[in-house]
Design an enzyme around this catalytic site. Structure first.
Site, short mmCIF file in Angstrom:
data_model
loop_
_atom_site.label_atom_id
_atom_site.label_comp_id
_atom_site.label_asym_id
_atom_site.label_seq_id
_atom_site.Cartn_x
_atom_site.Cartn_y
_atom_site.Cartn_z
N GLN A 1 61.61 33.52 53.12
CA GLN A 1 62.72 34.18 52.44
C GLN A 1 62.77 35.67 52.80
O GLN A 1 61.74 36.33 52.87
CB GLN A 1 62.60 34.00 50.93
N TYR B 1 63.68 20.44 53.76
CA TYR B 1 63.94 21.71 54.45
C TYR B 1 62.87 22.69 53.97
O TYR B 1 63.17 23.81 53.53
CB TYR B 1 65.35 22.22 54.16
N GLU C 1 60.26 19.24 57.16
CA GLU C 1 60.88 20.39 57.83
C GLU C 1 61.24 19.99 59.25
O GLU C 1 60.49 19.27 59.92
CB GLU C 1 59.91 21.58 57.83
N CYS D 1 71.96 29.24 50.07
CA CYS D 1 72.36 30.60 50.43
C CYS D 1 73.83 30.68 50.79
O CYS D 1 74.29 31.70 51.31
CB CYS D 1 71.50 31.13 51.58
#
Length: 458
Positions: free
Chosen positions: A285, A314, A338, A412
């Site tokens: 992040q 993810y 992932e 996001c």
């Protein structure tokens, strides 16, 4: 004044600015046509230069270059390189990445809240009052001016060997002296003062809790070799430096050859009281306060207990996987998936010693379908933290088919978030609550955290 049909990119128009739109634009109308204008504020009257226009276009795009009537919420831009009005007045383009820097910080959050509401209502068909949305919150620990939060930055090097960044949606490079949104450790490297000839890009990762940054020097394959070694010697002592030789892409792509020049090729991160190791190609992040803030939000939604089964999709470097694995204990299980190989390797290192964490690399929905039937007792909960494009219909279908009792969705992008919420509704899941955190001050971006549960029967 020329007629509408004659106007095109580069022409100036005077418009009244309306509501914010997703993507950092504001809605205006000119002779009946919708124009999306950047660098303006609602209620203003501005002179704007068309950047994308044509008689057959459904809408036009433009940049405000002069404010004729200013909003009370307009403030001087904190970053000269991104000050659109000053740059346009000088015949130059502003650098991208700080497109809300001309608005008061509190008002920026009001604008973002308006966009979140609009996306959820229009794309997901929800009444935001029904899901407890109360606006965009500042990140815990945010600085009052909203600066110094970026722990990851990427720069270009222009033809003169100067540090630069791209103008918005342009190949034009804008020379810069610093990056005010970056944490101090990045600016203290003094990159703008170094001779950068022979480099194509520089990517920097600084630990959110402090410590020496990792500097990735991406060499220009057309230049003479040796640039990375020369720049590495000029960087402050204690810096971790690596070079990447490749033909294209970015360091995050995992392509090319990486060689260590000084120190280590990873940074030590800390979140939720746990230690992490993130390599230069790994994902973490960006906001220095985001890892703790998002972990707290996810834990509140999922409330993990010993012996339960969860999936972290993810999963990146394992930001959510590690705390979940500790919470469920040896009797539980966390399936962590992932897509990026390098980032998945980071996750594998970060769960070392936690046998209850199953690290899998591959296409998320495909791996989930393969692995979910092997989980004892079925899934109690799922974490979703997809890229900006969202989960998508196939991913939504795969998650819904696993029938978790709760889903924590970290997004996001409010548009892809709203579309996925709509698709989850078609699969029997409803949005129980949603929060929004301002993890990207002075930009139009915002982070949404939603809790989804199975729709009531009957």
């Amino acid at each position: 004044m020329s007629t509408q049909a004659e106007q095109g990119a580069g022409d100036l128009i005077d418009v009244e600015i309306g509501a914010p739109a997703h993507g950092g634009h504001f809605v205006a109308r000119y002779q009946g046509r919708v124009v999306f204008v950047r660098h303006a504020l609602p209620g203003e009257r501005v002179r704007a230069r068309l950047t994308d226009a044509g008689e057959g276009a459904r809408f036009w795009r433009a940049d405000a270059v002069e404010v004729l009537d200013a909003s009370e919420h307009r403030v001087p831009h904190f970053w000269p390189a991104a000050d659109a009005l000053a740059r346009h007045a000088a015949g130059e383009l502003p650098v991208g990445g700080a497109e809300f820097g001309h608005a008061e910080l509190g008002y920026q959050r009001e604008l973002k809240a308006s966009v979140v509401r609009e996306q959820l209502e229009r794309l997901a068909g929800l009444k935001v009052s029904d899901v407890g949305f109360s606006g965009v919150e500042a990140a815990p620990g945010e600085r009052p001016n909203g600066l110094g939060w970026r722990t990851r930055t990427a720069y270009s090097v222009d033809a003169a060997g100067a540090l630069a960044m791209n103008a918005y949606h342009s190949d034009r490079l804008v020379p810069i002296e610093d990056m005010p949104l970056a944490v101090p450790a990045i600016n203290e490297l003094g990159l703008a003062a170094l001779p950068l000839h022979g480099l194509a890009r520089i990517e920097v990762a600084a630990p959110s809790a402090g410590g020496a940054p990792l500097v990735l020097l991406v060499e220009d394959p057309t230049a003479r070799p040796g640039a990375a070694a020369r720049v590495a010697k000029a960087l402050p002592e204690g810096s971790n430096v690596a070079a990447i030789t490749q033909q294209g892409g970015s360091a995050a792509d995992g392509a090319g050859t990486l060689r260590r020049l000084r120190g280590r090729t990873w940074v030590a991160e800390r979140a939720a009281g746990r230690e992490y190791r993130v390599t230069g190609e790994g994902f973490w992040q960006i906001h220095r306060c985001a890892p703790d803030a998002l972990n707290e939000a996810v834990q509140q939604i999922l409330a993990p207990q010993p012996g339960q089964a969860f999936a972290d999709l993810y999963a990146g470097a394992g930001l959510f996987t590690v705390p979940l694995a500790h919470a469920v204990g040896p009797e539980g299980v966390v399936l962590s998936i992932e897509g990026a190989p390098g980032t998945s390797k980071d996750a594998r290192r970060n769960v070392h010693g936690l046998d209850q964490a199953l690290i899998r690399q591959g296409r998320v929905e495909k791996v989930l379908r393969q692995e979910v039937s092997r989980l004892p007792g079925g899934l109690v909960g799922v974490v979703l933290d997809p890229p900006r494009t969202g989960v998508g219909r196939d991913g939504v279908a795969a998650v819904a088919a696993a029938r978790p009792a709760r889903i924590a969705y970290v997004s996001c992008d409010p548009a892809s978030f709203a579309r996925d919420i709509r698709d989850f509704a078609l699969k029997g899941y409803v949005l129980e609550s949603v929060r929004a955190l301002d993890l990207y001050p002075h930009t139009h971006h915002v982070e949404c955290i939603g809790a989804l549960v199975p729709a009531p029967k009957g």
